[in-house]
Scaffold this motif. Structure first.
Motif, short mmCIF file in Angstrom:
data_model
loop_
_atom_site.label_atom_id
_atom_site.label_comp_id
_atom_site.label_asym_id
_atom_site.label_seq_id
_atom_site.Cartn_x
_atom_site.Cartn_y
_atom_site.Cartn_z
N SER A 4 0.85 -1.19 0.00
CA SER A 4 0.00 0.00 0.00
C SER A 4 0.88 1.24 0.00
N ILE A 5 0.36 2.30 -0.59
CA ILE A 5 0.98 3.62 -0.54
C ILE A 5 0.10 4.43 0.39
N GLN A 6 0.72 5.02 1.42
CA GLN A 6 -0.06 5.76 2.41
C GLN A 6 0.39 7.21 2.44
N LEU A 7 -0.59 8.10 2.46
CA LEU A 7 -0.34 9.53 2.53
C LEU A 7 -0.98 10.04 3.81
N SER A 8 -0.29 10.93 4.52
CA SER A 8 -0.87 11.54 5.72
C SER A 8 -0.56 13.04 5.71
N ASN A 9 -1.28 13.78 6.50
CA ASN A 9 -1.11 15.23 6.62
C ASN A 9 -1.33 15.95 5.30
N GLY A 10 -2.20 15.41 4.45
CA GLY A 10 -2.52 16.04 3.18
C GLY A 10 -3.63 17.06 3.33
N LEU A 15 -6.31 16.53 -4.91
CA LEU A 15 -5.97 15.37 -5.72
C LEU A 15 -4.46 15.21 -5.72
N PRO A 16 -3.93 14.11 -5.16
CA PRO A 16 -2.48 13.94 -5.08
C PRO A 16 -1.85 13.59 -6.42
N VAL A 37 14.14 12.88 -8.97
CA VAL A 37 14.06 13.45 -10.32
C VAL A 37 12.92 12.70 -11.02
N PRO A 38 11.81 13.38 -11.26
CA PRO A 38 10.64 12.68 -11.79
C PRO A 38 10.85 12.10 -13.19
N SER A 39 10.60 10.80 -13.32
CA SER A 39 10.57 10.14 -14.62
C SER A 39 9.12 9.96 -15.07
N PHE A 40 8.23 9.77 -14.09
CA PHE A 40 6.80 9.58 -14.34
C PHE A 40 6.02 10.37 -13.30
N ALA A 41 4.90 10.93 -13.71
CA ALA A 41 4.00 11.62 -12.79
C ALA A 41 2.59 11.09 -13.03
N PHE A 42 1.91 10.72 -11.97
CA PHE A 42 0.56 10.18 -12.07
C PHE A 42 -0.38 11.00 -11.22
N LEU A 43 -1.43 11.56 -11.83
CA LEU A 43 -2.49 12.21 -11.07
C LEU A 43 -3.38 11.10 -10.53
N ILE A 44 -3.56 11.10 -9.23
CA ILE A 44 -4.37 10.05 -8.60
C ILE A 44 -5.79 10.60 -8.46
N ILE A 56 -3.67 3.74 -0.80
CA ILE A 56 -3.89 3.11 -2.10
C ILE A 56 -3.35 1.69 -2.01
N PRO A 57 -4.24 0.69 -1.98
CA PRO A 57 -3.78 -0.69 -1.91
C PRO A 57 -3.35 -1.20 -3.29
N GLY A 58 -2.50 -2.21 -3.29
CA GLY A 58 -2.06 -2.82 -4.54
C GLY A 58 -1.47 -4.19 -4.27
#
Length: 66
Positions: A4-10, A15-16, A37-44, A56-58
């Protein structure tokens, strides 16, 4: 293998953006630092919850060759 990817204090309702890269960095951005150094950026497309968190589970394949 579950992960899982976890975000806190947002900021609630925001939209992350997930940045993925292969190199370390210290790039100034909006009063803070981007540490890759960003190679990829994803709007979640899932807003951060009212409590400022998002999980975000995976699943990663169980292939030892990876």
């Amino acid at each position: 293998m579950p992960i899982s990817i976890q975000l806190s204090n947002g900021r609630p309702g925001a939209l992350p953006v997930l940045l993925i890269g292969l190199q370390d960095a210290a790039l100034p951005f909006d009063g803070g630092l981007i540490h890759v150094v960003p190679s990829f950026a994803f709007l979640i497309p899932v807003p951060i919850g009212a409590d400022g968190t998002l999980t975000i589970p995976g699943v990663l394949p169980g292939d030892a060759a990876l």
